[in-house]
Design a protein around this motif. Structure first.
Motif, PDB file in Angstrom:
ATOM      1  N   PRO A  75       0.235 -30.831  37.722  1.00  6.42           N
ATOM      2  CA  PRO A  75      -0.979 -30.408  38.190  1.00  6.42           C
ATOM      3  C   PRO A  75      -1.614 -31.487  39.263  1.00  6.42           C
ATOM      4  O   PRO A  75      -2.858 -31.162  39.901  1.00  6.42           O
ATOM      5  N   TYR A  76      -1.007 -32.682  39.484  1.00  5.56           N
ATOM      6  CA  TYR A  76      -1.333 -33.666  40.448  1.00  5.56           C
ATOM      7  C   TYR A  76      -1.839 -33.272  41.793  1.00  5.56           C
ATOM      8  O   TYR A  76      -2.815 -33.338  42.362  1.00  5.56           O
ATOM      9  N   GLY A  77      -0.955 -32.482  42.412  1.00  2.90           N
ATOM     10  CA  GLY A  77      -0.947 -31.996  43.834  1.00  2.90           C
ATOM     11  C   GLY A  77      -2.231 -30.820  43.906  1.00  2.90           C
ATOM     12  O   GLY A  77      -3.075 -31.109  44.806  1.00  2.90           O
ATOM     13  N   SER A  78      -2.351 -29.831  43.002  1.00  2.17           N
ATOM     14  CA  SER A  78      -3.459 -29.140  42.865  1.00  2.17           C
ATOM     15  C   SER A  78      -4.832 -29.915  42.819  1.00  2.17           C
ATOM     16  O   SER A  78      -6.030 -29.441  43.104  1.00  2.17           O
ATOM     17  N   LEU A  79      -4.651 -30.975  42.008  1.00  2.00           N
ATOM     18  CA  LEU A  79      -5.868 -31.612  41.450  1.00  2.00           C
ATOM     19  C   LEU A  79      -6.509 -32.482  42.626  1.00  2.00           C
ATOM     20  O   LEU A  79      -7.843 -32.525  42.934  1.00  2.00           O
ATOM     21  N   VAL A  80      -5.704 -32.783  43.430  1.00  2.00           N
ATOM     22  CA  VAL A  80      -6.166 -33.513  44.387  1.00  2.00           C
ATOM     23  C   VAL A  80      -6.879 -32.532  45.593  1.00  2.00           C
ATOM     24  O   VAL A  80      -8.155 -32.994  45.909  1.00  2.00           O
ATOM     25  N   LEU A  81      -6.486 -31.579  45.877  1.00  2.00           N
ATOM     26  CA  LEU A  81      -7.333 -30.543  46.856  1.00  2.00           C
ATOM     27  C   LEU A  81      -8.497 -30.155  46.123  1.00  2.00           C
ATOM     28  O   LEU A  81      -9.572 -30.247  46.666  1.00  2.00           O
ATOM     29  N   THR A  82      -8.491 -29.935  44.818  1.00  2.00           N
ATOM     30  CA  THR A  82      -9.567 -29.280  44.184  1.00  2.00           C
ATOM     31  C   THR A  82     -10.611 -30.380  44.183  1.00  2.00           C
ATOM     32  O   THR A  82     -12.041 -30.081  44.426  1.00  2.00           O
ATOM     33  N   LEU A  83     -10.396 -31.631  43.565  1.00  2.00           N
ATOM     34  CA  LEU A  83     -11.407 -32.597  43.576  1.00  2.00           C
ATOM     35  C   LEU A  83     -12.138 -33.234  44.936  1.00  2.00           C
ATOM     36  O   LEU A  83     -13.308 -33.466  45.135  1.00  2.00           O
ATOM     37  N   SER A  84     -11.091 -33.168  45.878  1.00  2.00           N
ATOM     38  CA  SER A  84     -11.566 -33.474  47.362  1.00  2.00           C
ATOM     39  C   SER A  84     -12.730 -32.246  47.658  1.00  2.00           C
ATOM     40  O   SER A  84     -13.973 -32.956  48.322  1.00  2.00           O
ATOM     41  N   ILE A  85     -12.588 -31.165  47.609  1.00  2.00           N
ATOM     42  CA  ILE A  85     -13.234 -30.179  48.089  1.00  2.00           C
ATOM     43  C   ILE A  85     -14.407 -30.072  46.809  1.00  2.00           C
ATOM     44  O   ILE A  85     -15.839 -30.174  47.542  1.00  2.00           O
ATOM     45  N   VAL A  86     -14.479 -30.107  45.597  1.00  2.00           N
ATOM     46  CA  VAL A  86     -15.578 -30.151  44.825  1.00  2.00           C
ATOM     47  C   VAL A  86     -16.461 -31.411  44.948  1.00  2.00           C
ATOM     48  O   VAL A  86     -17.553 -31.291  44.872  1.00  2.00           O
ATOM     49  N   LEU A  87     -15.860 -32.453  44.952  1.00  2.00           N
ATOM     50  CA  LEU A  87     -16.664 -33.733  45.275  1.00  2.00           C
ATOM     51  C   LEU A  87     -17.683 -33.908  46.459  1.00  2.00           C
ATOM     52  O   LEU A  87     -19.003 -34.067  46.399  1.00  2.00           O
ATOM     53  N   ILE A  88     -16.972 -33.209  47.446  1.00  2.00           N
ATOM     54  CA  ILE A  88     -17.716 -33.277  48.671  1.00  2.00           C
ATOM     55  C   ILE A  88     -19.209 -32.268  48.441  1.00  2.00           C
ATOM     56  O   ILE A  88     -20.263 -32.595  48.983  1.00  2.00           O
ATOM     57  N   GLU A  89     -18.754 -30.945  47.912  1.00  3.32           N
ATOM     58  CA  GLU A  89     -19.852 -29.870  47.567  1.00  3.32           C
ATOM     59  C   GLU A  89     -20.851 -30.693  46.854  1.00  3.32           C
ATOM     60  O   GLU A  89     -21.894 -30.271  47.024  1.00  3.32           O
ATOM     61  N   VAL A  90     -20.495 -31.606  45.924  1.00  6.42           N
ATOM     62  CA  VAL A  90     -21.323 -31.925  44.880  1.00  6.42           C
ATOM     63  C   VAL A  90     -22.374 -32.933  45.577  1.00  6.42           C
ATOM     64  O   VAL A  90     -23.517 -33.009  45.353  1.00  6.42           O
ATOM     65  N   VAL A  91     -21.888 -33.796  46.627  1.00  7.64           N
ATOM     66  CA  VAL A  91     -22.437 -34.754  47.235  1.00  7.64           C
ATOM     67  C   VAL A  91     -23.411 -34.016  48.109  1.00  7.64           C
ATOM     68  O   VAL A  91     -24.466 -34.418  48.286  1.00  7.64           O
ATOM     69  N   LEU A  92     -22.884 -32.840  48.729  1.00  9.25           N
ATOM     70  CA  LEU A  92     -23.890 -32.172  49.720  1.00  9.25           C
ATOM     71  C   LEU A  92     -25.115 -31.466  48.681  1.00  9.25           C
ATOM     72  O   LEU A  92     -26.367 -31.556  49.161  1.00  9.25           O
ATOM     73  N   ILE A  93     -24.819 -30.873  47.741  1.00  8.02           N
ATOM     74  CA  ILE A  93     -25.833 -30.580  46.687  1.00  8.02           C
ATOM     75  C   ILE A  93     -26.992 -31.341  46.440  1.00  8.02           C
ATOM     76  O   ILE A  93     -28.191 -31.376  46.388  1.00  8.02           O
ATOM     77  N   ALA A  94     -26.533 -32.632  46.054  1.00 11.06           N
ATOM     78  CA  ALA A  94     -27.238 -33.693  45.732  1.00 11.06           C
ATOM     79  C   ALA A  94     -28.164 -34.500  46.837  1.00 11.06           C
ATOM     80  O   ALA A  94     -29.162 -34.634  46.808  1.00 11.06           O
ATOM     81  N   ALA A  95     -27.366 -34.356  48.162  1.00 13.75           N
ATOM     82  CA  ALA A  95     -28.196 -34.561  49.340  1.00 13.75           C
ATOM     83  C   ALA A  95     -29.395 -33.795  49.572  1.00 13.75           C
ATOM     84  O   ALA A  95     -30.321 -34.029  50.117  1.00 13.75           O
ATOM     85  N   VAL A  96     -28.983 -32.335  49.286  1.00 14.46           N
ATOM     86  CA  VAL A  96     -30.140 -31.377  49.412  1.00 14.46           C
ATOM     87  C   VAL A  96     -31.390 -31.681  48.590  1.00 14.46           C
ATOM     88  O   VAL A  96     -32.561 -31.592  48.841  1.00 14.46           O
ATOM     89  N   LEU A  97     -30.962 -31.984  47.180  1.00 11.92           N
ATOM     90  CA  LEU A  97     -32.046 -32.350  46.111  1.00 11.92           C
ATOM     91  C   LEU A  97     -32.679 -33.269  46.423  1.00 11.92           C
ATOM     92  O   LEU A  97     -33.988 -33.395  46.171  1.00 11.92           O
ATOM     93  N   LEU A  98     -32.216 -34.569  47.065  1.00 14.14           N
ATOM     94  CA  LEU A  98     -32.763 -35.785  47.501  1.00 14.14           C
ATOM     95  C   LEU A  98     -33.690 -35.443  48.792  1.00 14.14           C
ATOM     96  O   LEU A  98     -34.436 -36.513  49.263  1.00 14.14           O
ATOM     97  N   GLY A  99     -33.182 -34.406  49.456  1.00 12.03           N
ATOM     98  CA  GLY A  99     -34.414 -34.233  50.872  1.00 12.03           C
ATOM     99  C   GLY A  99     -35.439 -33.348  50.587  1.00 12.03           C
ATOM    100  O   GLY A  99     -35.870 -33.390  49.355  1.00 12.03           O
ATOM    101  N   PRO A 100     -36.127 -33.249  51.663  1.00 13.52           N
ATOM    102  CA  PRO A 100     -37.367 -32.633  51.405  1.00 13.52           C
ATOM    103  C   PRO A 100     -37.399 -31.311  51.324  1.00 13.52           C
ATOM    104  O   PRO A 100     -36.405 -30.534  51.216  1.00 13.52           O
ATOM    105  N   GLY A 101     -38.609 -30.555  50.645  1.00 10.71           N
ATOM    106  CA  GLY A 101     -38.613 -29.165  50.282  1.00 10.71           C
ATOM    107  C   GLY A 101     -38.242 -28.796  48.749  1.00 10.71           C
ATOM    108  O   GLY A 101     -37.949 -29.834  47.969  1.00 10.71           O
ATOM    109  N   ASP A 102     -38.425 -27.780  48.124  1.00  7.70           N
ATOM    110  CA  ASP A 102     -38.360 -27.380  47.104  1.00  7.70           C
ATOM    111  C   ASP A 102     -36.950 -26.634  46.742  1.00  7.70           C
ATOM    112  O   ASP A 102     -36.746 -25.511  47.443  1.00  7.70           O
ATOM    113  N   HIS A 103     -36.175 -27.239  46.006  1.00  5.96           N
ATOM    114  CA  HIS A 103     -34.670 -26.896  45.953  1.00  5.96           C
ATOM    115  C   HIS A 103     -34.472 -26.845  44.259  1.00  5.96           C
ATOM    116  O   HIS A 103     -33.414 -27.188  43.961  1.00  5.96           O
TER     117      HIS A 103
END
Length: 400
Positions: A75-103
């Motif tokens: 599962p290592y090869g699939s896990l690399v791709l999965t975690l790369s995309i998911v981690l970046i998506e999580v960071v972006l959601i966190a950035a939106v929450l830390l930004g201005p506005g109601d989210h």
């Protein structure tokens, strides 16, 4: 620069990086011109350019992911791709929450959209494509059952429980800490087992796929043709070296491909995030529901994984489809929910997680269908069609 690195950092790979990051830099420079309302011709042109760049970068991500999967194995090869995309998506959601506005509902809406896309649209299409081409396909039921068990538990914690024990769809402050600890704990334990003693539960079991490598290894005592993982033959049976041996032997290649994968996938997510404003503007003019924008963004963010999954299905690798899709689902919920709850507690924001009754029903149907689909020894095109129907119904509810 060694020959190995030059073979990875090809002109095409460099061009993809330049296009991706160049497009992102251009969006930053022309940002004021794209503030709503944007003139229709400029809006359409910007969307076409962004989607085109994303598609070009997506194929680069798929290329690196397939090389890593071939080198590391599942599962290592699939896990690399999965975690790369998911981690970046999580960071972006966190950035939106830390930004201005109601989210307050950004995490709920994003995770629900991703869940319905992965569990119904992508898996449904993969099973349909693979089933029509290969007929019935065998999968590793223990590994798939592990994914679905975690999906059920994490979905209940994320979408259902807050409506029953929380307030206005949110967990109370004293409830958040145990939910965070439990979510992180079960996800970390899953990764530990998946990459350790239970790794064999996530490899292909279809005889049509396992027979060829065994025969090839039997013909060669070394099994070290260009691009192949090290294989030793013991009494006619191929024995793959451990993941530690593979990483040690091909350390430079693996590191460079990992860095290239992350560097190529990051602009995809960043461009998708920037495209959200343009989509909201365009869909608003068409009278489309606001939630549709989130679904489109989620589709684009997971485009590399979607393409990789469909190609795996085309090759009959249904367990790899499960590793990519179910693994992405578990990682998305397992990482997003703790992160947003921590940010909510630190910034004193309300984080609404409880879903609407209609979406809860559809998600329950999705989980039930997933369990019945992968409880069978072999999955078929009909299973895939059923998942696609559920996704179509989800699309209908967006307009209701």
């Amino acid at each position: 620069m060694t020959a190995a690195i030059r073979s990875i950092l090809t002109p095409t790979a460099i061009l993809r990086l330049v296009l991706g990051w160049g497009a992102f830099a251009a969006l930053l420079l022309v940002g004021p011109l794209l503030e709503p309302p944007v003139p229709a011709p400029l809006l359409i042109t910007a969307l076409v350019v962004i989607v085109g760049v994303i598609l070009i970068c997506a194929f680069g991500v798929v290329n690196e992911a397939e090389h890593l999967a071939h080198r590391l194995g599942d599962p290592y090869g699939s896990l690399v791709l999965t975690l790369s995309i998911v981690l970046i998506e999580v960071v972006l959601i966190a950035a939106v929450l830390l930004g201005p506005g109601d989210h307050t509902t950004i995490a709920r809406d994003s995770v629900m959209a991703v869940s319905m896309i992965i569990l119904n649209a992508v898996i449904g299409l993969c099973l349909l494509v693979g089933g029509l081409r290969h007929g019935d396909m065998a999968h590793n039921r223990t590994g798939t059952s592990t994914y679905l068990s975690l999906t059920i538990v994490l979905a209940a914690l994320a979408f259902a429980l807050p409506a029953l024990i929380g307030t206005n769809g949110s967990y109370a402050h004293w409830q958040e800490l145990p939910i965070i600890v439990l979510t992180i704990g079960i996800y970390a334990f899953f990764l530990y087992r998946q990459t350790g003693s239970q790794a064999d539960d996530f490899v292909e079991v279809d005889e049509r796929l396992t027979r060829a490598p065994a025969e090839a290894a039997g013909r060669s005592a070394t099994g070290t043709e260009a691009g192949d993982a090290p294989v030793t033959v013991v009494e006619g049976e191929p024995v793959k070296h451990s993941i530690v041996d593979i990483i040690s032997t091909h350390r430079t290649e693996i590191i460079v491909r990992l860095l290239l994968l992350v560097a190529t996938v990051t602009p995809i997510v960043l461009l998708s995030h920037d495209m959200a404003t343009l989509l909201d503007d365009g869909l608003g003019r068409l009278g489309a529901p606001v939630a549709l924008s989130g679904v489109v963004i989620a589709l684009i963010v997971f485009l590399p994984e979607t393409i990789t999954s469909i190609r795996a299905a085309w090759a009959g690798e249904v367990q790899r489809v499960s590793n990519l899709c179910h693994g992405a689902q578990v990682s998305t919920v397992g990482l997003t929910i703790p992160v947003v709850l921590v940010i909510g507690a630190l910034t004193d924001q309300q984080i609404v997680l409880a879903e609407s009754p209609a979406n809860l029903l559809l998600f329950a149907v999705t989980l039930l269908l997933s369990v019945t689909t992968f409880a069978a020894k072999r999955v078929t095109a009909v299973h895939g069609a059923a998942h696609l129907v559920v996704f179509a119904i989800f699309g209908i509810t967006l307009f209701s």
